[in-house]
Design a protein around this motif. Structure first.
Motif: not given
Length: 195
Positions: A161-188
């Motif tokens: 129920s993420w977004q209103a499309v017309g008069e109804a709320r719709r589910d949405m897939f969320v996709y992402s793409k990240i800048n791998e060169s600046r991303f670290s999954q190491g411990p904080g």
């Protein structure tokens, strides 16, 4: 590369992404009665030339207002506009930007979306301020999410129920793409011991 204060011209394969021009009003008018485009975008459903020109003027204002970059997707040979793709900056202070796109029914299934998304994603992820590019697509819209996957976007989940499309709320897939060169999954940083 910093966020530009003028609309860039981006090219990839069969598409050129450029600023909207008044001659693109024909494209805007052609999708006024589409079942989906006017309900999820600011494309007017009236179909008048005047309203199409007003839509184009709003696209130019987006950059001036700091809300994003709205590109006409054009055929690289004919320079005829076939759709729109945008880079929206609402969460730029968090390093996140969003894209959305549409192609007129007469131009679908020809690779325009994939080429446009590739061009936009490549450019966006080179910008210093951008760490994450995301998009939302309805689960039924297989062509759209397959284009995202072809461009290296990863599906992260289903937003109910993420977004209103017309008069109804719709589910949405969320996709992402990240800048791998600046991303670290190491411990904080280590937590500070309590007293």
């Amino acid at each position: 590369m910093m966020l530009p204060n003028q609309m860039p011209r981006l090219e990839y394969g069969r598409v050129v992404l450029r600023a909207f021009e008044s001659r693109d009003a024909t494209l805007v008018q052609s999708v006024a009665d589409d079942a989906l485009i006017p309900s999820i975008t600011t494309v007017p459903s009236s179909g008048t030339h005047e309203d199409a020109l007003a839509f184009i003027a709003r696209q130019h204002h987006r950059l001036a207002a700091g809300t994003g970059y709205s590109f006409a997707v054009t055929d690289s040979v004919s320079d005829v506009a076939v759709g729109q793709i945008g880079l929206w900056l609402r969460d730029i202070d968090q390093g996140r930007v969003t894209t959305g796109y549409w192609v007129a029914p007469a131009h679908r299934r020809r690779g325009y979306v994939t080429a446009a998304l590739h061009a936009l994603a490549t450019w966006a992820l080179e910008l210093e301020e951008v760490e994450r590019l995301q998009l939302y697509v309805e689960p039924w819209n297989r062509g759209s999410w397959q284009a995202a996957e072809r461009c290296g976007f990863q599906r992260e989940g289903l937003l109910r129920s993420w977004q209103a499309v017309g008069e109804a709320r719709r589910d949405m897939f969320v996709y992402s793409k990240i800048n791998e060169s600046r991303f670290s999954q190491g411990p904080g940083p280590a937590p500070t011991p309590g007293r």
